[in-house]
Design a protein around this motif. Structure first.
Motif, PDB file in Angstrom:
ATOM      1  N   LEU A   1       0.851  -1.196   0.000  1.00  0.00           N
ATOM      2  CA  LEU A   1       0.000   0.000   0.000  1.00  0.00           C
ATOM      3  C   LEU A   1       0.877   1.232   0.000  1.00  0.00           C
ATOM      4  O   LEU A   1       1.863   1.277   0.727  1.00  0.00           O
ATOM      5  CB  LEU A   1      -0.912   0.009   1.224  1.00  0.00           C
ATOM      6  CG  LEU A   1      -1.900  -1.150   1.316  1.00  0.00           C
ATOM      7  CD1 LEU A   1      -2.671  -1.073   2.613  1.00  0.00           C
ATOM      8  CD2 LEU A   1      -2.844  -1.185   0.124  1.00  0.00           C
ATOM      9  N   PRO A   2       0.553   2.227  -0.771  1.00  0.00           N
ATOM     10  CA  PRO A   2      -0.477   2.240  -1.817  1.00  0.00           C
ATOM     11  C   PRO A   2      -0.019   1.428  -3.009  1.00  0.00           C
ATOM     12  O   PRO A   2       1.154   1.076  -3.134  1.00  0.00           O
ATOM     13  CB  PRO A   2      -0.611   3.718  -2.169  1.00  0.00           C
ATOM     14  CG  PRO A   2       0.742   4.288  -1.895  1.00  0.00           C
ATOM     15  CD  PRO A   2       1.280   3.495  -0.719  1.00  0.00           C
ATOM     16  N   GLY A   3      -0.960   1.117  -3.897  1.00  0.00           N
ATOM     17  CA  GLY A   3      -0.657   0.337  -5.085  1.00  0.00           C
ATOM     18  C   GLY A   3      -1.349   0.910  -6.300  1.00  0.00           C
ATOM     19  O   GLY A   3      -2.191   1.815  -6.187  1.00  0.00           O
ATOM     20  N   LEU A   4      -0.997   0.376  -7.457  1.00  0.00           N
ATOM     21  CA  LEU A   4      -1.516   0.910  -8.712  1.00  0.00           C
ATOM     22  C   LEU A   4      -1.711  -0.226  -9.703  1.00  0.00           C
ATOM     23  O   LEU A   4      -0.878  -1.127  -9.805  1.00  0.00           O
ATOM     24  CB  LEU A   4      -0.510   1.923  -9.280  1.00  0.00           C
ATOM     25  CG  LEU A   4      -0.817   2.576 -10.616  1.00  0.00           C
ATOM     26  CD1 LEU A   4      -2.054   3.470 -10.513  1.00  0.00           C
ATOM     27  CD2 LEU A   4       0.387   3.395 -11.071  1.00  0.00           C
ATOM     28  N   VAL A   5      -2.823  -0.150 -10.454  1.00  0.00           N
ATOM     29  CA  VAL A   5      -3.098  -1.062 -11.559  1.00  0.00           C
ATOM     30  C   VAL A   5      -3.305  -0.209 -12.802  1.00  0.00           C
ATOM     31  O   VAL A   5      -4.051   0.770 -12.769  1.00  0.00           O
ATOM     32  CB  VAL A   5      -4.344  -1.928 -11.290  1.00  0.00           C
ATOM     33  CG1 VAL A   5      -4.691  -2.768 -12.510  1.00  0.00           C
ATOM     34  CG2 VAL A   5      -4.132  -2.802 -10.062  1.00  0.00           C
TER      35      VAL A   5
ATOM     36  N   THR B   1       2.827  -2.365  -8.194  1.00  0.00           N
ATOM     37  CA  THR B   1       2.187  -1.914  -9.433  1.00  0.00           C
ATOM     38  C   THR B   1       1.962  -3.108 -10.355  1.00  0.00           C
ATOM     39  O   THR B   1       2.819  -3.977 -10.474  1.00  0.00           O
ATOM     40  CB  THR B   1       3.063  -0.872 -10.152  1.00  0.00           C
ATOM     41  OG1 THR B   1       3.329   0.211  -9.279  1.00  0.00           O
ATOM     42  CG2 THR B   1       2.387  -0.350 -11.406  1.00  0.00           C
ATOM     43  N   VAL B   2       0.795  -3.114 -10.992  1.00  0.00           N
ATOM     44  CA  VAL B   2       0.453  -4.128 -11.993  1.00  0.00           C
ATOM     45  C   VAL B   2       0.155  -3.402 -13.293  1.00  0.00           C
ATOM     46  O   VAL B   2      -0.651  -2.472 -13.307  1.00  0.00           O
ATOM     47  CB  VAL B   2      -0.796  -4.935 -11.581  1.00  0.00           C
ATOM     48  CG1 VAL B   2      -1.152  -5.960 -12.646  1.00  0.00           C
ATOM     49  CG2 VAL B   2      -0.603  -5.597 -10.230  1.00  0.00           C
ATOM     50  N   VAL B   3       0.806  -3.815 -14.389  1.00  0.00           N
ATOM     51  CA  VAL B   3       0.541  -3.237 -15.708  1.00  0.00           C
ATOM     52  C   VAL B   3       0.145  -4.386 -16.631  1.00  0.00           C
ATOM     53  O   VAL B   3       0.924  -5.333 -16.826  1.00  0.00           O
ATOM     54  CB  VAL B   3       1.787  -2.514 -16.270  1.00  0.00           C
ATOM     55  CG1 VAL B   3       1.488  -1.963 -17.672  1.00  0.00           C
ATOM     56  CG2 VAL B   3       2.243  -1.420 -15.330  1.00  0.00           C
ATOM     57  N   ARG B   4      -1.068  -4.304 -17.177  1.00  0.00           N
ATOM     58  CA  ARG B   4      -1.499  -5.320 -18.147  1.00  0.00           C
ATOM     59  C   ARG B   4      -0.832  -5.005 -19.480  1.00  0.00           C
ATOM     60  O   ARG B   4      -0.965  -3.898 -19.999  1.00  0.00           O
ATOM     61  CB  ARG B   4      -3.007  -5.327 -18.296  1.00  0.00           C
ATOM     62  CG  ARG B   4      -3.461  -6.419 -19.231  1.00  0.00           C
ATOM     63  CD  ARG B   4      -4.947  -6.535 -19.269  1.00  0.00           C
ATOM     64  NE  ARG B   4      -5.296  -7.529 -20.255  1.00  0.00           N
ATOM     65  CZ  ARG B   4      -6.463  -7.610 -20.815  1.00  0.00           C
ATOM     66  NH1 ARG B   4      -7.415  -6.764 -20.491  1.00  0.00           N
ATOM     67  NH2 ARG B   4      -6.711  -8.530 -21.703  1.00  0.00           N
ATOM     68  N   THR B   5      -0.131  -6.007 -20.023  1.00  0.00           N
ATOM     69  CA  THR B   5       0.618  -5.772 -21.257  1.00  0.00           C
ATOM     70  C   THR B   5       0.070  -6.569 -22.439  1.00  0.00           C
ATOM     71  O   THR B   5       0.540  -6.403 -23.552  1.00  0.00           O
ATOM     72  CB  THR B   5       2.109  -6.124 -21.061  1.00  0.00           C
ATOM     73  OG1 THR B   5       2.214  -7.500 -20.657  1.00  0.00           O
ATOM     74  CG2 THR B   5       2.750  -5.221 -20.038  1.00  0.00           C
TER      75      THR B   5
ATOM     76  N   THR C   1      -7.107   0.818 -20.946  1.00  0.00           N
ATOM     77  CA  THR C   1      -8.338   1.612 -20.885  1.00  0.00           C
ATOM     78  C   THR C   1      -8.648   2.234 -19.531  1.00  0.00           C
ATOM     79  O   THR C   1      -9.547   3.061 -19.438  1.00  0.00           O
ATOM     80  CB  THR C   1      -9.543   0.764 -21.319  1.00  0.00           C
ATOM     81  OG1 THR C   1      -9.615  -0.396 -20.468  1.00  0.00           O
ATOM     82  CG2 THR C   1      -9.403   0.328 -22.778  1.00  0.00           C
ATOM     83  N   TYR C   2      -7.952   1.845 -18.494  1.00  0.00           N
ATOM     84  CA  TYR C   2      -8.205   2.435 -17.183  1.00  0.00           C
ATOM     85  C   TYR C   2      -7.001   2.250 -16.272  1.00  0.00           C
ATOM     86  O   TYR C   2      -6.128   1.422 -16.524  1.00  0.00           O
ATOM     87  CB  TYR C   2      -9.457   1.841 -16.527  1.00  0.00           C
ATOM     88  CG  TYR C   2      -9.325   0.375 -16.150  1.00  0.00           C
ATOM     89  CD1 TYR C   2      -8.820  -0.003 -14.906  1.00  0.00           C
ATOM     90  CD2 TYR C   2      -9.675  -0.625 -17.052  1.00  0.00           C
ATOM     91  CE1 TYR C   2      -8.689  -1.341 -14.573  1.00  0.00           C
ATOM     92  CE2 TYR C   2      -9.542  -1.964 -16.719  1.00  0.00           C
ATOM     93  CZ  TYR C   2      -9.049  -2.313 -15.480  1.00  0.00           C
ATOM     94  OH  TYR C   2      -8.902  -3.631 -15.156  1.00  0.00           O
TER      95      TYR C   2
END
Length: 129
Positions: free
Chosen positions: A35-39, A124-128, A43-44
């Protein structure tokens, strides 16, 4: 403490994460996040600053997996890059198994992990793909 680039430790972490994901084990899932985190996706994007917010983001996942008859998730680790003393970027392709044991292709993500005394956590999670 150093950033984890040990493939066995990372595989263990993502194995636990995949089991929690397909089982709908929200408490275990929330324990995998910093925490904190990010996705971030095409599109979002959303950030979260509480475990409750992380939990809410997974509420719909388990019914979706059950509806699609997905019973297991396996992370195929494609790349591991140290970023700093405590951060590691890991590229993962998720592979799922359905209730008949058939392989179901998943999606690709990049995870930024922070090493902690208790193991890695997702920042952090980034959809690739």
């Amino acid at each position: 403490m150093r950033a984890s680039t040990d493939l066995d430790a990372l595989t263990d972490f993502f194995d636990r994460y995949g089991v929690a994901l397909t089982a709908g084990d929200v408490p275990s899932l929330t324990g995998c996040y910093a925490l904190p985190g990010l996705v971030v996706t095409d599109t979002y994007s959303f950030s979260f600053s509480s475990l409750a917010a992380v939990a809410l983001s997974f509420v719909g996942a388990a019914p979706d997996y059950h509806e699609r008859e997905l019973v297991a998730a396996h992370a195929l680790i494609e790349d591991v890059q140290p970023v700093s003393a405590l951060l590691t970027e890991v590229a993962v392709e998720w592979e799922f198994l359905d209730s008949r044991g058939a392989r179901v292709p998943g999606e690709r993500y990049r995870y930024l992990l922070r090493s902690t005394d208790t193991g890695p956590v997702i920042c952090t999670v980034v959809r690739t793909g």
